[in-house]
Design a protein around this motif. Structure first.
Motif, PDB file in Angstrom:
ATOM      1  N   ILE A  45       8.197   6.831  49.983  1.00  0.00           N
ATOM      2  CA  ILE A  45       9.477   6.361  50.508  1.00  0.00           C
ATOM      3  C   ILE A  45      10.585   6.787  49.548  1.00  0.00           C
ATOM      4  O   ILE A  45      10.500   6.571  48.346  1.00  0.00           O
ATOM      5  CB  ILE A  45       9.488   4.827  50.631  1.00  0.00           C
ATOM      6  N   ALA A  46      11.633   7.392  50.077  1.00  0.00           N
ATOM      7  CA  ALA A  46      12.799   7.754  49.263  1.00  0.00           C
ATOM      8  C   ALA A  46      13.959   6.827  49.628  1.00  0.00           C
ATOM      9  O   ALA A  46      14.232   6.595  50.804  1.00  0.00           O
ATOM     10  CB  ALA A  46      13.193   9.211  49.506  1.00  0.00           C
ATOM     11  N   LEU A  47      14.617   6.289  48.624  1.00  0.00           N
ATOM     12  CA  LEU A  47      15.749   5.394  48.834  1.00  0.00           C
ATOM     13  C   LEU A  47      17.040   6.192  48.848  1.00  0.00           C
ATOM     14  O   LEU A  47      17.368   6.873  47.879  1.00  0.00           O
ATOM     15  CB  LEU A  47      15.791   4.337  47.727  1.00  0.00           C
ATOM     16  N   ARG A  48      17.776   6.088  49.951  1.00  0.00           N
ATOM     17  CA  ARG A  48      19.085   6.740  50.033  1.00  0.00           C
ATOM     18  C   ARG A  48      20.172   5.880  49.398  1.00  0.00           C
ATOM     19  O   ARG A  48      21.039   6.374  48.679  1.00  0.00           O
ATOM     20  CB  ARG A  48      19.452   7.017  51.492  1.00  0.00           C
ATOM     21  N   GLU A  49      20.128   4.583  49.670  1.00  0.00           N
ATOM     22  CA  GLU A  49      21.170   3.683  49.173  1.00  0.00           C
ATOM     23  C   GLU A  49      20.664   2.253  49.242  1.00  0.00           C
ATOM     24  O   GLU A  49      19.888   1.897  50.133  1.00  0.00           O
ATOM     25  CB  GLU A  49      22.433   3.819  50.028  1.00  0.00           C
ATOM     26  N   ALA A  50      21.100   1.426  48.299  1.00  0.00           N
ATOM     27  CA  ALA A  50      20.810  -0.005  48.314  1.00  0.00           C
ATOM     28  C   ALA A  50      22.140  -0.755  48.354  1.00  0.00           C
ATOM     29  O   ALA A  50      22.956  -0.623  47.446  1.00  0.00           O
ATOM     30  CB  ALA A  50      20.002  -0.413  47.087  1.00  0.00           C
ATOM     31  N   GLU A  51      22.363  -1.509  49.408  1.00  0.00           N
ATOM     32  CA  GLU A  51      23.577  -2.314  49.550  1.00  0.00           C
ATOM     33  C   GLU A  51      23.242  -3.758  49.228  1.00  0.00           C
ATOM     34  O   GLU A  51      22.369  -4.352  49.868  1.00  0.00           O
ATOM     35  CB  GLU A  51      24.127  -2.216  50.969  1.00  0.00           C
ATOM     36  N   VAL A  52      23.953  -4.326  48.257  1.00  0.00           N
ATOM     37  CA  VAL A  52      23.674  -5.684  47.793  1.00  0.00           C
ATOM     38  C   VAL A  52      24.867  -6.579  48.119  1.00  0.00           C
ATOM     39  O   VAL A  52      26.014  -6.240  47.802  1.00  0.00           O
ATOM     40  CB  VAL A  52      23.404  -5.709  46.278  1.00  0.00           C
ATOM     41  N   MET A  53      24.594  -7.727  48.756  1.00  0.00           N
ATOM     42  CA  MET A  53      25.637  -8.713  49.068  1.00  0.00           C
ATOM     43  C   MET A  53      25.178 -10.090  48.588  1.00  0.00           C
ATOM     44  O   MET A  53      23.988 -10.417  48.660  1.00  0.00           O
ATOM     45  CB  MET A  53      25.909  -8.758  50.571  1.00  0.00           C
ATOM     46  N   ARG A  54      26.141 -10.896  48.125  1.00  0.00           N
ATOM     47  CA  ARG A  54      25.860 -12.276  47.718  1.00  0.00           C
ATOM     48  C   ARG A  54      26.531 -13.229  48.706  1.00  0.00           C
ATOM     49  O   ARG A  54      27.661 -12.982  49.144  1.00  0.00           O
ATOM     50  CB  ARG A  54      26.399 -12.550  46.316  1.00  0.00           C
ATOM     51  N   PHE A  55      25.835 -14.327  49.029  1.00  0.00           N
ATOM     52  CA  PHE A  55      26.371 -15.319  49.943  1.00  0.00           C
ATOM     53  C   PHE A  55      26.199 -16.711  49.345  1.00  0.00           C
ATOM     54  O   PHE A  55      25.117 -17.061  48.858  1.00  0.00           O
ATOM     55  CB  PHE A  55      25.639 -15.266  51.288  1.00  0.00           C
ATOM     56  N   ALA A  56      27.283 -17.517  49.402  1.00  0.00           N
ATOM     57  CA  ALA A  56      27.235 -18.926  49.033  1.00  0.00           C
ATOM     58  C   ALA A  56      27.485 -19.710  50.312  1.00  0.00           C
ATOM     59  O   ALA A  56      28.593 -19.665  50.865  1.00  0.00           O
ATOM     60  CB  ALA A  56      28.291 -19.242  47.976  1.00  0.00           C
TER      61      ALA A  56
ATOM     62  N   ARG B 271      30.647 -21.074  59.283  1.00  0.00           N
ATOM     63  CA  ARG B 271      32.044 -21.471  59.460  1.00  0.00           C
ATOM     64  C   ARG B 271      32.865 -21.193  58.204  1.00  0.00           C
ATOM     65  O   ARG B 271      32.459 -21.499  57.097  1.00  0.00           O
ATOM     66  CB  ARG B 271      32.134 -22.949  59.825  1.00  0.00           C
ATOM     67  N   GLY B 272      34.044 -20.612  58.446  1.00  0.00           N
ATOM     68  CA  GLY B 272      34.974 -20.400  57.344  1.00  0.00           C
ATOM     69  C   GLY B 272      34.530 -19.368  56.334  1.00  0.00           C
ATOM     70  O   GLY B 272      34.911 -19.432  55.155  1.00  0.00           O
ATOM     71  N   MET B 273      33.759 -18.399  56.753  1.00  0.00           N
ATOM     72  CA  MET B 273      33.276 -17.373  55.818  1.00  0.00           C
ATOM     73  C   MET B 273      34.440 -16.536  55.308  1.00  0.00           C
ATOM     74  O   MET B 273      35.290 -16.093  56.074  1.00  0.00           O
ATOM     75  CB  MET B 273      32.255 -16.467  56.501  1.00  0.00           C
TER      76      MET B 273
ATOM     77  N   ARG C 204      31.880  -7.733  47.341  1.00  0.00           N
ATOM     78  CA  ARG C 204      30.561  -7.848  47.945  1.00  0.00           C
ATOM     79  C   ARG C 204      29.981  -9.241  47.783  1.00  0.00           C
ATOM     80  O   ARG C 204      28.771  -9.416  47.581  1.00  0.00           O
ATOM     81  CB  ARG C 204      29.610  -6.786  47.391  1.00  0.00           C
ATOM     82  N   ALA C 205      30.845 -10.257  47.861  1.00  0.00           N
ATOM     83  CA  ALA C 205      30.418 -11.647  47.788  1.00  0.00           C
ATOM     84  C   ALA C 205      31.213 -12.470  48.790  1.00  0.00           C
ATOM     85  O   ALA C 205      32.446 -12.368  48.841  1.00  0.00           O
ATOM     86  CB  ALA C 205      30.600 -12.208  46.383  1.00  0.00           C
ATOM     87  N   LEU C 206      30.520 -13.271  49.596  1.00  0.00           N
ATOM     88  CA  LEU C 206      31.142 -14.086  50.633  1.00  0.00           C
ATOM     89  C   LEU C 206      30.702 -15.529  50.466  1.00  0.00           C
ATOM     90  O   LEU C 206      29.621 -15.816  49.939  1.00  0.00           O
ATOM     91  CB  LEU C 206      30.750 -13.591  52.028  1.00  0.00           C
ATOM     92  N   ALA C 207      31.546 -16.447  50.964  1.00  0.00           N
ATOM     93  CA  ALA C 207      31.219 -17.868  50.877  1.00  0.00           C
ATOM     94  C   ALA C 207      31.809 -18.590  52.078  1.00  0.00           C
ATOM     95  O   ALA C 207      32.797 -18.138  52.675  1.00  0.00           O
ATOM     96  CB  ALA C 207      31.758 -18.468  49.577  1.00  0.00           C
ATOM     97  N   THR C 208      31.197 -19.706  52.431  1.00  0.00           N
ATOM     98  CA  THR C 208      31.741 -20.572  53.469  1.00  0.00           C
ATOM     99  C   THR C 208      32.702 -21.569  52.823  1.00  0.00           C
ATOM    100  O   THR C 208      32.713 -21.756  51.605  1.00  0.00           O
ATOM    101  CB  THR C 208      30.619 -21.336  54.189  1.00  0.00           C
ATOM    102  N   GLU C 209      33.506 -22.222  53.683  1.00  0.00           N
ATOM    103  CA  GLU C 209      34.453 -23.200  53.158  1.00  0.00           C
ATOM    104  C   GLU C 209      33.736 -24.436  52.624  1.00  0.00           C
ATOM    105  O   GLU C 209      34.182 -25.063  51.665  1.00  0.00           O
ATOM    106  CB  GLU C 209      35.443 -23.595  54.257  1.00  0.00           C
ATOM    107  N   ALA C 210      32.642 -24.816  53.252  1.00  0.00           N
ATOM    108  CA  ALA C 210      31.893 -25.992  52.812  1.00  0.00           C
ATOM    109  C   ALA C 210      31.258 -25.732  51.453  1.00  0.00           C
ATOM    110  O   ALA C 210      30.920 -24.594  51.116  1.00  0.00           O
ATOM    111  CB  ALA C 210      30.813 -26.331  53.839  1.00  0.00           C
TER     112      ALA C 210
END
Length: 312
Positions: free
Chosen positions: A12-23, A92-94, A100-106
């Motif tokens: 397997i060859a990796l073309r790209e790794a996309e990393v995201m963080r979520f709270a 809700r409220g994202m 590359r980091a997202l969070a909800t309002e809560a």
């Protein structure tokens, strides 16, 4: 058998790794369609969630990973009772809180890292035989700890060069696929080639030195097989004839040399086994869509024109 599985994972060859963080807080969830030529990883730094994929439901918690080797269609949510009847995500409220980091309002109850691995899997027909999801927990502390720590590096170390990030990401991806191949849910074919250590050893030598003028008959003799039997078993393992595989390995290595060294194109061609620079340039353009020089220029722009080491 372990050597065969590791050799398969490395195809397997990796073309790209996309990393995201979520709270994520309150009720949350999403239905995710299948992605082509991709794999996906969910990792919980805190809290956790539930994943439904291929009629299977998995709960994962802090320090655990769920690997979807084909990125099949699935749903992820905070708990099994959370309804996802609407096509859009229930978060809700994202909003963005950093790059590359997202969070909800809560207030967040779960901290997740999600990685999309975009793949070149041309030589990996065995992907279809893997389970839809692999749950990696503390039951395998050595591997689980390494995968988690490497993911933290990929997600948090912003000073890594793109080239180093790609290299680390590919090693990480290979370890994930090796784990998936060992998972009890994997439906490995009964083809003798997958358990034939002499065949695997021969292919490992080819991978280590693709620039050599390998002869199918020589490799077959080393493996103690007839030419036709070796060809059939190596094709079953690689998903493509050996000659095609060698050419792909050479051009992959050429891409690394063009991107990370200042070697002239003629020397790059020689390093990967081409006697003729024009023949190399034609083969490279067919594989990558651009000439070797254009590829090098694009890589330098992508990497912000970093200092490039000289190869001796």
């Amino acid at each position: 058998m372990s050597a065969a599985l590791d050799e398969m994972a490395r195809s397997i060859a990796l073309r790209e790794a996309e990393v995201m963080r979520f709270a994520l807080g309150d009720r949350w969830g999403k239905r995710q369609p299948a992605q082509r030529a991709s794999a996906r990883v969910y990792a919980a730094e805190r809290g956790g969630g539930w994943i439904d994929v291929a009629r299977r439901r998995l709960a994962f918690g802090a320090g655990e990973l769920v690997f979807l080797p084909r990125a099949d269609a699935h749903a992820i949510r905070d708990r099994p009772t959370t309804s996802l009847e609407q096509p859009e995500a229930l978060c809700r409220g994202m909003h963005a809180v950093a790059d590359r980091a997202l969070a909800t309002e809560a207030p967040p109850e779960a901290h997740l890292v999600i990685v999309d691995l975009h793949l070149d899997a041309a030589g990996a027909p065995w992907l279809a035989l893997l389970p839809p999801a692999v749950h990696i927990t503390g039951a395998t502390p050595g591997l689980a700890r390494w995968l988690g720590e490497t993911l933290a590096l990929l997600a948090g170390a912003r000073d890594l060069s793109p080239a180093l990030r790609r290299s680390i990401g590919e090693t990480w991806a290979h370890a994930l696929f090796a784990s998936a191949l060992r998972d009890p849910g994997a439906s490995l074919p009964r083809a003798e080639a997958l358990r034939d250590e002499p065949v695997v050893a021969a292919l490992a030598r080819v991978r280590a030195s693709p620039e050599r003028a390998w002869e199918l008959g020589e490799l077959a003799r080393q493996a103690g097989l007839s030419r036709s039997a070796f060809a059939a078993r190596s094709t079953a393992l690689l998903g493509e004839p050996l000659g095609h595989h060698v050419r792909r390995l050479r051009l992959q290595r050429a891409a690394v040399l063009l991107g990370e060294t200042t070697l002239p194109v003629k020397l790059v061609a020689a390093r990967v086994g081409y006697d003729s620079e024009p023949a190399f340039a034609r083969a490279f353009a067919r594989a990558h869509g651009v000439s070797p020089i254009a590829y090098r220029q694009a890589r330098r722009r992508e990497d912000g024109a970093p200092e490039i080491r000289r190869a001796g």
